[in-house]
Motif scaffolding. Structure first.
Motif, PDB file in Angstrom:
ATOM      1  N   UNK A  33      -7.273  -2.183   0.352  1.00  8.56           N
ATOM      2  CA  UNK A  33      -7.122  -0.735   0.213  1.00  8.56           C
ATOM      3  C   UNK A  33      -5.994  -0.276  -0.686  1.00  8.56           C
ATOM      4  N   UNK A  34      -5.436  -1.175  -1.490  1.00 10.07           N
ATOM      5  CA  UNK A  34      -4.283  -0.839  -2.331  1.00 10.07           C
ATOM      6  C   UNK A  34      -4.592   0.301  -3.295  1.00 10.07           C
ATOM      7  N   UNK A  35      -5.611   0.117  -4.122  1.00  7.91           N
ATOM      8  CA  UNK A  35      -5.921   1.103  -5.164  1.00  7.91           C
ATOM      9  C   UNK A  35      -6.292   2.450  -4.548  1.00  7.91           C
ATOM     10  N   UNK A  39      -4.078   5.736  -5.452  1.00  6.77           N
ATOM     11  CA  UNK A  39      -4.695   6.844  -6.186  1.00  6.77           C
ATOM     12  C   UNK A  39      -4.699   8.133  -5.364  1.00  6.77           C
ATOM     13  N   UNK A  40      -4.935   8.023  -4.069  1.00  4.08           N
ATOM     14  CA  UNK A  40      -4.921   9.222  -3.222  1.00  4.08           C
ATOM     15  C   UNK A  40      -3.532   9.860  -3.245  1.00  4.08           C
ATOM     16  N   UNK A  93       2.361   6.524 -13.768  1.00  4.11           N
ATOM     17  CA  UNK A  93       1.563   5.558 -14.517  1.00  4.11           C
ATOM     18  C   UNK A  93       1.221   4.409 -13.572  1.00  4.11           C
ATOM     19  N   UNK A  94      -0.070   4.137 -13.405  1.00  7.98           N
ATOM     20  CA  UNK A  94      -0.518   3.074 -12.497  1.00  7.98           C
ATOM     21  C   UNK A  94      -1.120   1.942 -13.324  1.00  7.98           C
ATOM     22  N   UNK A  95      -0.490   0.791 -13.256  1.00  6.20           N
ATOM     23  CA  UNK A  95      -1.022  -0.412 -13.898  1.00  6.20           C
ATOM     24  C   UNK A  95      -1.699  -1.246 -12.811  1.00  6.20           C
ATOM     25  N   UNK A  96      -3.031  -1.273 -12.792  1.00  3.37           N
ATOM     26  CA  UNK A  96      -3.774  -1.983 -11.752  1.00  3.37           C
ATOM     27  C   UNK A  96      -4.290  -3.317 -12.280  1.00  3.37           C
ATOM     28  N   UNK A  97      -4.537  -4.242 -11.342  1.00  5.21           N
ATOM     29  CA  UNK A  97      -4.938  -5.628 -11.667  1.00  5.21           C
ATOM     30  C   UNK A  97      -3.901  -6.261 -12.601  1.00  5.21           C
ATOM     31  N   UNK A  98      -2.663  -6.142 -12.178  1.00  4.95           N
ATOM     32  CA  UNK A  98      -1.525  -6.631 -12.969  1.00  4.95           C
ATOM     33  C   UNK A  98      -1.613  -8.126 -13.254  1.00  4.95           C
ATOM     34  N   UNK A  99      -2.296  -8.883 -12.363  1.00  7.46           N
ATOM     35  CA  UNK A  99      -2.392 -10.328 -12.579  1.00  7.46           C
ATOM     36  C   UNK A  99      -3.120 -10.666 -13.882  1.00  7.46           C
TER      37      UNK A  99
END
Length: 453
Positions: A33-35, A39-40, A93-99
């Motif tokens: 449930x991270x993203x 985002x919420x 600024x959200x950087x998702x899937x950082x891996x």
């Protein structure tokens, strides 16, 4: 879609309100449930949300071509998408899937120095890349580890408000047993939680349908996704060995001796060949590792044998989904968690302790029957925690308490399918209170005097 309230919601608000805050990195396994939570929060708190997913939009991996300064990265993002608005003081600024692009972590230092925009990074497999991310951003980030729902969050999803925590804790601190009706209600809720686990997709379906229907299929799809992650992200480590360890977790937990034995995973398997596999599963957020103490005494850190351990699934619902068909039927129809020799009870307690912030330790005395499931600590005491699938006598717990050999142990805790009670320096709590153990020990000042009254 129904939003499930999470503890990270409050943390994110506090983080936003912190003066001179650092960029935030949210770690956790896939599908916890991270993203959704990030985002919420972002859409409620900022005028502009810049969301970049390095898996879905790999073109953004080019944003560091001209350097890692905040100014250059913002310039590159704007060139790729001119519609993105950067409002100083009101943009996240959200950087998702950082891996997928750990190099971006180098920019976190410069975003903190720049101080015009808030930054949140997240990803499902950050653990396996974290050494690189850490070296790129040391001193310029705040970390938060997100898990699947714990029992308290599950209660929120079932309609209970935040006061339920205080109600349950007061019973523990005052040693007041629950009424039969309350005890029955919470055990029923807890059994549902054990079978479902805390993965949001599973809990959301359960809340919507008020049945277990479809939960097993969702859990099995999540397990399939985990296996796919092994194939996608495990580099430099034997993927077949990782999957062998993964598949053997329920089998080995079912043994009377729950210590994980590499020799049982495959013919001629040796610890040195599999050590990296276990670390990979742990770093990926799939398993919890419980290490055997060298001796039950303080301090805990450093006082354990790295080659002796038990392995638990991070989410008990996923462990349940790995069991055989007959066990599935018994669990979902009869809610019988006694199958697998108490392994499910141990797994749910291990899960609750980790979600409360504890590391996991157990003790098994060589060439003896003395064995204790878990240990936690207060400021001055080592506290053994025993998980009983039946409310029979705790021989090992009594030995630890009554022997002068273990001076750091002054009282113990037993978790049962029963009510609150105490006898002979042993505090007894229902399983569903486990998520409150840390707060209980702090509230009672870690003193056994509460059971002497």
């Amino acid at each position: 879609m129904l939003y499930l309230e999470r503890k990270i919601d409050t943390f994110l608000i506090h983080w936003k309100e912190t003066k001179n805050k650092s960029p935030l990195i949210v770690k956790g396994a896939r599908q916890v449930g991270k993203t959704e939570s990030i985002l919420r929060f972002a859409r409620q708190q900022y005028a502009s949300v810049i969301y970049i997913n390095f898996v879905e939009e790999p073109k953004y991996k080019t944003i560091t071509e001209n350097g890692y300064s905040a100014k250059e990265i913002i310039k590159m993002i704007s060139l790729l998408d001119p519609s993105k608005r950067f409002i100083p003081g009101n943009t996240v600024i959200i950087f998702d899937e950082l891996q997928e692009f750990p190099d971006i972590a180098t920019s976190l230092k410069f975003f903190k120095i720049d101080n015009r925009f808030d930054v949140i990074c997240s990803g499902s497999m950050l653990g396996i890349q974290y050494k690189k991310i850490e070296s790129n951003s040391v001193g310029y980030k705040t970390d938060y580890e997100m898990h699947s729902l714990d029992f308290e969050e599950f209660l929120w999803a079932r309609g209970y408000d935040h006061s339920i925590r205080t109600t349950l804790l007061n019973h523990m601190v005052t040693q007041t047993p629950f009424s039969p009706g309350i005890l029955s209600t919470f055990f029923s809720l807890f059994m549902d939680f054990c079978i479902l686990g805390g993965m949001p997709a599973v809990v959301r379906d359960y809340i919507a349908n008020q049945t277990f229907e479809g939960s097993l299929n969702t859990q099995r799809q999540l397990l399939a996704d985990y296996r796919e992650d092994v194939r996608k992200y495990a580099s430099g480590v034997d993927q077949t060995r990782i999957l062998n360890v993964f598949e053997h977790i329920p089998v080995q937990l079912a043994k009377d001796n729950k210590k994980f034995q590499i020799s049982k995973v495959a013919p001629n398997a040796r610890f040195k060949d599999y050590r990296g596999c276990i670390e990979w599963l742990h770093d990926a957020g799939i398993i919890n590792i419980c290490y055997c103490l060298s001796f039950p005494e303080l301090p805990l850190k450093g006082n354990y044998e790295s080659t002796k351990y038990k392995i638990y699934m991070k989410d008990t619902g996923l462990l349940v989904a790995m069991l055989d068909e007959e066990a599935q039927d018994d669990l979902r129809v009869n809610k019988n968690l006694g199958v697998y020799k108490g392994a499910l009870y141990e797994n749910i307690v291990a899960e609750a302790l980790v979600k409360s912030g504890y590391d996991l330790y157990y003790y098994k005395k060589e060439n003896a029957t003395l064995e204790e499931d878990f240990f936690v600590r207060t400021k001055n005491s080592l506290v053994p925690v025993e998980v009983k699938s039946t409310n029979n006598k705790s021989k090992s717990l009594h030995t630890l308490l009554n022997s002068r050999t273990y001076p750091d142990i002054r009282f113990g805790i037993k978790l049962i399918r029963g009510n609150i009670g105490h006898a002979e320096q042993i505090l007894t709590f229902p399983y569903f209170c486990t998520f409150l153990l840390k707060e209980y020990l702090q509230a009672s000042a870690g003193s056994p005097s509460t059971i002497d009254a």
